[in-house]
Write a protein that holds these residues in place. Structure first.
Motif, short mmCIF file in Angstrom:
data_model
loop_
_atom_site.label_atom_id
_atom_site.label_comp_id
_atom_site.label_asym_id
_atom_site.label_seq_id
_atom_site.Cartn_x
_atom_site.Cartn_y
_atom_site.Cartn_z
N CYS A 9 46.86 33.63 45.50
CA CYS A 9 47.03 35.01 45.04
C CYS A 9 46.08 35.92 45.81
CB CYS A 9 46.75 35.10 43.54
SG CYS A 9 46.85 36.79 42.87
N ASP A 10 46.63 36.91 46.49
CA ASP A 10 45.81 37.82 47.28
C ASP A 10 45.01 38.79 46.41
OD1 ASP A 10 46.64 36.75 49.69
OD2 ASP A 10 48.36 38.12 49.87
N THR A 11 45.43 38.99 45.17
CA THR A 11 44.73 39.94 44.30
C THR A 11 43.41 39.38 43.78
OG1 THR A 11 46.87 40.85 43.62
CG2 THR A 11 44.95 41.37 42.23
N CYS A 12 43.45 38.13 43.29
CA CYS A 12 42.23 37.53 42.71
C CYS A 12 41.64 36.45 43.59
CB CYS A 12 42.53 36.96 41.32
SG CYS A 12 43.68 35.56 41.35
N HIS A 13 42.29 36.15 44.72
CA HIS A 13 41.80 35.12 45.66
C HIS A 13 41.60 33.76 44.99
CE1 HIS A 13 41.25 38.38 48.52
NE2 HIS A 13 40.54 39.04 47.61
N GLY A 14 42.50 33.46 44.06
CA GLY A 14 42.47 32.15 43.43
C GLY A 14 41.61 32.06 42.18
N GLU A 15 40.89 33.12 41.82
CA GLU A 15 40.02 33.07 40.64
C GLU A 15 40.79 33.18 39.34
OE1 GLU A 15 36.80 32.44 40.40
OE2 GLU A 15 36.79 32.04 42.54
N GLY A 16 41.92 33.87 39.35
CA GLY A 16 42.73 34.03 38.16
C GLY A 16 42.33 35.18 37.26
N THR A 17 41.25 35.88 37.58
CA THR A 17 40.76 36.97 36.74
C THR A 17 41.18 38.32 37.31
OG1 THR A 17 38.67 36.96 37.97
CG2 THR A 17 38.78 35.65 35.96
N ALA A 18 41.30 39.30 36.42
CA ALA A 18 41.63 40.65 36.85
C ALA A 18 40.49 41.24 37.66
CB ALA A 18 41.93 41.53 35.63
N ASN A 19 40.80 42.25 38.45
CA ASN A 19 39.81 42.88 39.31
C ASN A 19 38.64 43.44 38.50
OD1 ASN A 19 38.65 43.83 41.68
ND2 ASN A 19 39.74 45.79 41.57
N GLY A 20 37.41 43.07 38.89
CA GLY A 20 36.23 43.56 38.19
C GLY A 20 35.84 42.75 36.99
N THR A 21 36.55 41.67 36.70
CA THR A 21 36.20 40.82 35.55
C THR A 21 35.87 39.42 36.05
OG1 THR A 21 38.48 40.06 35.18
CG2 THR A 21 37.81 42.13 34.12
N GLN A 22 35.39 38.58 35.13
CA GLN A 22 35.06 37.21 35.48
C GLN A 22 35.34 36.30 34.29
OE1 GLN A 22 30.92 37.18 36.43
NE2 GLN A 22 30.24 37.77 34.39
N ARG A 23 35.28 35.02 34.52
CA ARG A 23 35.49 34.05 33.47
C ARG A 23 34.30 34.05 32.51
NH1 ARG A 23 39.61 30.31 35.23
NH2 ARG A 23 38.99 28.93 33.53
N HIS A 24 34.56 33.72 31.25
CA HIS A 24 33.51 33.70 30.23
C HIS A 24 33.35 32.28 29.69
CE1 HIS A 24 33.23 38.09 30.07
NE2 HIS A 24 34.56 38.09 30.15
N THR A 25 32.13 32.01 29.23
CA THR A 25 31.85 30.70 28.65
C THR A 25 32.67 30.50 27.39
OG1 THR A 25 29.60 30.76 29.52
CG2 THR A 25 30.04 29.21 27.74
N THR B 279 39.54 35.92 29.84
CA THR B 279 39.94 36.90 28.82
C THR B 279 40.79 38.01 29.41
OG1 THR B 279 37.83 38.06 29.19
CG2 THR B 279 37.91 36.45 27.39
N ASP B 280 40.62 38.30 30.70
CA ASP B 280 41.42 39.32 31.38
C ASP B 280 42.08 38.69 32.61
OD1 ASP B 280 40.66 41.71 29.77
OD2 ASP B 280 38.66 41.23 30.54
N PRO B 281 43.25 38.08 32.44
CA PRO B 281 43.88 37.40 33.58
C PRO B 281 44.39 38.37 34.63
CG PRO B 281 45.35 37.40 31.68
CD PRO B 281 44.04 37.95 31.20
N CYS B 282 44.49 37.87 35.84
CA CYS B 282 45.02 38.65 36.95
C CYS B 282 46.47 39.03 36.65
CB CYS B 282 44.93 37.84 38.24
SG CYS B 282 45.78 38.58 39.65
#
Length: 379
Positions: free
Chosen positions: A144-160, A198-201
């Motif tokens: 995915c070119d938007t999240c570069h494989g991270e799966g999170t929306a732009n400006g967000t990150q994965r949470h514990t 919590t905020d997927p791409c």
């Protein structure tokens, strides 16, 4: 610091894993609460279990040998009586019935290998014979070119994960034939990854990859046959969460040829010539994979005679040289003659003394036993 775990199990400090396991199994059978319900024996059983938990784990055993508390990081008291570091049920099963250890614990790797793809590639006979560079188009999963494989929306990150606190696994105390046993399984909320999105791409829905039709230029080697599979390692679908690619398997499908039949690396065809050409001889123009060639039909050629053109077949796969072109001659007898042709043909038969041919008969192939008798010259 607890007592000497080696002393509790009655083994040497240099004892192997198998020796430690055997010692624990022997003591566990003697001290199990179902066998001996005495409270003092139950405490002894917990102590033996805690000792085995430490000495069967390489990292905990190393910490104990260095004088550190193996349970200091988790703050657990160990054993069956509660605490976060309770003895896992699969380790108990391994202790009694053998088998490998439970492996490393902690969060699972989010990235997983992608699926392999099978792609059918249709080729002409000349392409399979000599090889070809082909553009192959197929659907696959790409990063995915938007999240570069991270799966999170732009400006967000994965949470514990709040269920397992990032450990990737949850524990549960159950009652078994050994008493209270703490079992561990992957966290159902984060699938053992320790983190959640919590905020997927919006483009890949949190998977880190999207599906597209892609075109790859592939090199087909000379000599491939119908059904041949070519593996392109690491060229398949990209894995979830940026995992490594799978493979591509190209399945060669050779399209039928209007003239040639392929048998291995040899090519076969049939040419039909009139009776006069077979009797008098002729020069024919034959279409081969290398272009047109002149082929001589010798005078007196009979039906089913095979003319071989060496090295005019398919290239050998991964080997120099080529197969042959086998041309079977079919002699055609005219079935309609006008008066002049019939008269000339009768005159020809009379000149050859064939106007009343007796015919020539020869034995058939015979059965297996007659051929065996002929081979040994017996009657």
């Amino acid at each position: 610091m607890a007592r000497d775990y080696y002393e509790i199990l009655g083994v040497r400090r240099e004892a192997s894993k198998d020796e430690i396991k055997k010692a624990y199994r022997r003591l566990a059978r003697e001290l199990h609460p179902d066998v001996n319900p005495d409270p003092a024996t139950q405490e002894r059983f917990k102590e033996v279990t805690q000792a085995y938990e430490v000495l069967s784990d390489e990292s905990k055993r190393r910490m104990f040998d260095m004088g550190a508390d193996p349970f200091a990081q988790s703050g657990a008291g160990g054993g069956f009586g509660g605490g976060a570091a309770g003895f896992p049920f699969d380790d108990i099963m391994n202790a009694f019935f053998g088998g490998g250890g439970g492996g490393g614990r902690g969060p699972r790797d989010r990235a997983r290998r992608g699926r392999s793809i099978k792609v059918r590639v249709e080729l002409d006979l000349s392409e399979t014979a000599f090889g070809v560079t082909k553009d192959v188009t197929f659907p696959t999963a790409v990063l995915c070119d938007t999240c570069h494989g991270e799966g999170t929306a732009n400006g967000t990150q994965r949470h514990t994960c709040d269920m397992c606190q990032g450990r990737g696994e949850v524990s549960q105390v159950t009652r078994s034939f050994l008493g209270q046993v703490m079992t561990t399984r992957p966290c159902p909320q984060c699938a053992g990854q320790g983190t959640v999105i919590t905020d997927p791409c919006p483009d890949c829905a949190g998977e880190g990859r999207v599906r597209e039709r892609v075109t790859r230029k592939v090199q087909i080697p000379a000599g491939v046959e119908d059904g041949t599979q070519i593996q392109l390692a690491g060229e398949g679908e990209i894995g979830p969460n940026g995992g490594p690619r799978g493979d591509i398997f190209l399945e060669i499908v050779q399209k039928p040829h209007p003239i040639f039949e392929r048998r291995g690396d040899d090519l076969h065809c049939t040419v039909t010539v009139p009776m006069t050409a077979a009797a008098l001889g002729a020069s024919l123009t034959i279409e081969t994979l290398d272009g047109e060639e002149e082929v001589d039909v010798r005078p007196g050629t009979n039906s089913d005679h095979v003319i071989t053109l060496d090295g005019r077949g398919c290239r050998h796969l991964n080997d120099p040289g080529r197969g042959d072109l086998m041309i079977r001659v079919n002699v055609e007898t005219p079935n309609k003659l006008d008066e002049e042709q019939e008269a000339l043909l009768r005159k020809f038969a009379e000149l050859r003394g064939e106007n009343h041919p007796p015919g020539k008969f020869s034995p058939g192939h015979g059965n297996f036993f007659s051929r065996l008798r002929d081979a040994f010259g017996t009657r």
